[in-house]
Design a protein around this motif. Sequence first.
Motif, PDB file in Angstrom:
ATOM      1  N   TYR A  43       0.798  -1.266  -0.301  1.00  0.00           N
ATOM      2  CA  TYR A  43      -0.022   0.041   0.096  1.00  0.00           C
ATOM      3  C   TYR A  43       0.761   1.396   0.028  1.00  0.00           C
ATOM      4  O   TYR A  43       0.299   2.654  -0.130  1.00  0.00           O
ATOM      5  N   GLY A  44       2.125   1.005   0.269  1.00  0.00           N
ATOM      6  CA  GLY A  44       2.912   2.403   0.016  1.00  0.00           C
ATOM      7  C   GLY A  44       3.091   2.960   1.483  1.00  0.00           C
ATOM      8  O   GLY A  44       2.331   2.725   2.457  1.00  0.00           O
ATOM      9  N   GLY A  45       4.105   3.851   1.488  1.00  0.00           N
ATOM     10  CA  GLY A  45       4.330   4.769   2.780  1.00  0.00           C
ATOM     11  C   GLY A  45       5.328   4.374   3.636  1.00  0.00           C
ATOM     12  O   GLY A  45       5.720   5.199   4.706  1.00  0.00           O
ATOM     13  N   GLU A  46       6.275   3.325   3.210  1.00  0.00           N
ATOM     14  CA  GLU A  46       7.456   3.062   3.907  1.00  0.00           C
ATOM     15  C   GLU A  46       8.379   4.212   4.233  1.00  0.00           C
ATOM     16  O   GLU A  46       9.159   4.268   5.346  1.00  0.00           O
ATOM     17  N   GLU A  47       8.408   5.148   3.129  1.00  0.00           N
ATOM     18  CA  GLU A  47       9.284   6.329   3.183  1.00  0.00           C
ATOM     19  C   GLU A  47       8.963   7.000   4.402  1.00  0.00           C
ATOM     20  O   GLU A  47       9.809   7.937   5.170  1.00  0.00           O
ATOM     21  N   PHE A  48       7.729   7.102   5.192  1.00  0.00           N
ATOM     22  CA  PHE A  48       7.429   7.797   6.467  1.00  0.00           C
ATOM     23  C   PHE A  48       7.536   7.189   7.439  1.00  0.00           C
ATOM     24  O   PHE A  48       7.358   7.565   8.585  1.00  0.00           O
ATOM     25  N   VAL A  49       8.055   5.826   7.479  1.00  0.00           N
ATOM     26  CA  VAL A  49       7.967   4.810   8.546  1.00  0.00           C
ATOM     27  C   VAL A  49       9.286   4.564   8.766  1.00  0.00           C
ATOM     28  O   VAL A  49       9.928   4.666   9.674  1.00  0.00           O
ATOM     29  N   TRP A  50      10.249   3.962   7.599  1.00  0.00           N
ATOM     30  CA  TRP A  50      11.665   3.836   7.930  1.00  0.00           C
ATOM     31  C   TRP A  50      12.659   4.854   7.271  1.00  0.00           C
ATOM     32  O   TRP A  50      12.744   4.961   6.088  1.00  0.00           O
ATOM     33  N   THR A  51      12.626   5.730   8.117  1.00  0.00           N
ATOM     34  CA  THR A  51      13.340   7.063   7.751  1.00  0.00           C
ATOM     35  C   THR A  51      14.982   7.105   7.991  1.00  0.00           C
ATOM     36  O   THR A  51      15.398   8.002   7.592  1.00  0.00           O
ATOM     37  N   SER A  52      15.453   6.148   8.579  1.00  0.00           N
ATOM     38  CA  SER A  52      16.720   6.441   8.942  1.00  0.00           C
ATOM     39  C   SER A  52      17.615   6.034   7.747  1.00  0.00           C
ATOM     40  O   SER A  52      17.210   5.230   6.629  1.00  0.00           O
ATOM     41  N   THR A  53      18.864   6.378   7.946  1.00  0.00           N
ATOM     42  CA  THR A  53      19.796   6.237   6.911  1.00  0.00           C
ATOM     43  C   THR A  53      19.977   4.878   6.510  1.00  0.00           C
ATOM     44  O   THR A  53      20.101   4.325   5.337  1.00  0.00           O
ATOM     45  N   THR A  54      20.217   4.119   7.591  1.00  0.00           N
ATOM     46  CA  THR A  54      20.533   2.619   7.418  1.00  0.00           C
ATOM     47  C   THR A  54      19.498   1.913   6.818  1.00  0.00           C
ATOM     48  O   THR A  54      19.300   0.931   6.060  1.00  0.00           O
ATOM     49  N   SER A  55      18.022   2.394   7.176  1.00  0.00           N
ATOM     50  CA  SER A  55      16.741   1.696   6.774  1.00  0.00           C
ATOM     51  C   SER A  55      16.746   1.915   5.230  1.00  0.00           C
ATOM     52  O   SER A  55      16.383   0.923   4.334  1.00  0.00           O
TER      53      SER A  55
END
Length: 397
Positions: A43-55
């Motif tokens: 469904y999208g939206g991972e860029e708002f959840v996993w925001t760390s550089t490592t992720s």
Amino acid sequence: MEPQASPLQDKERLSWIDAARGLAILGIFMVNVPAFNAPYFLYGGEEFVWTSTTSRAVQTFIDIFFQASFYTLFSLMFGFGIFMMKERLELKNMNYRPIIFRRLLILIGFGAVHAFLIWHGDILLSYGVFGFILFAFFNVKPATLLISAFSMLGVLVIPLTLGLYALRDSLGALGNSQPAEEAIRNYGEGNLMDIWQQNLTDWTYSNNAGTIPLLALSLIPMFLIGAYIAKRRWLHEPEVHLTSIKKWWVVTGGLFILFKAGPYVIGNPEWFQLLQDNIGGSASAVFYVLSITLAFRTSFGRKIIYPLTFVGRMSLSNYILQSVISFFLFYSVGLGWYGEVTPLLSVLIVLIIFSMQVAGSKAWLRKYRYGPLEWLWRTLTYRKKQPLKRSTRQASY
């Protein structure tokens, strides 16, 4: 994913084919665990959840080297295996059509159980349904297989990519928050019926009138490319076809880098994703199987890669087992880790579980000819109970 049709001794097996299947199982698991653990892949939206550089670095790594590369490799090996089976049955003067027909029907049964009771991201059901298309290609020339595959890959991808490019300023990656929230609630907190209902919802969302043509035109071409490789006998006799193998290894490697890594040079735009997955993913699948084949030509490469053969010889059983384990780890009826596993932790989970599968598969194959589901699949296909346990003389590597 097609298992060998007879209990050949290891020295008679084409081990690099088993290793390619094993690599496909690893790659699919690497993509499936993040999709199993959270709704963002769908469904999208991972860029708002996993925001760390490592992720984000881990997600980029998976996107380039794993996403759309290993279900396509699995598809290639499926088409390759079906054509190998046809060839062996013909050598035995057996009518291959009803046997392969039953094999596909049984695969549909496995896929239905997997898709609706374990995980919506099942691929077996699609293999079984689209696999019937192969009957139209069993007796065509190798060139026809390749032309048909390339035509199918381009027929929707190129026009749709041009359309997406024209609308590029209107595209966004905001994600569908309401379905994602429902998935988190049902998978993370619900009972078994809630999980199954959400599974059906997600499967229906993934398999609709808009997505099925794209799925068909990504899987079927890989079936045909696998059939082409089988007919050309590249993997049967790699020494004989070494020039062709090396040529296509270079070509597909170049396309792999261009279409999978290249988009990141221009910001990985959304309009390019179809080309990235369908062209880049298909090229990377061929590149991987040829890399495995070439690596087996060296003693060092064979030593490093050989453990993959154990998983590959039990690819169906290991594929389903991965989903069963993930069901327990992530859903509320098990450990309930849904939505809580970071991309880096998901990679660690994959590596730990896959290592256990390598050891477990090796131990199993020391005593048995086939994996448990491979044995069931084979028994139902031939309508005759197949020998499972190895004799003392066969129980060695």
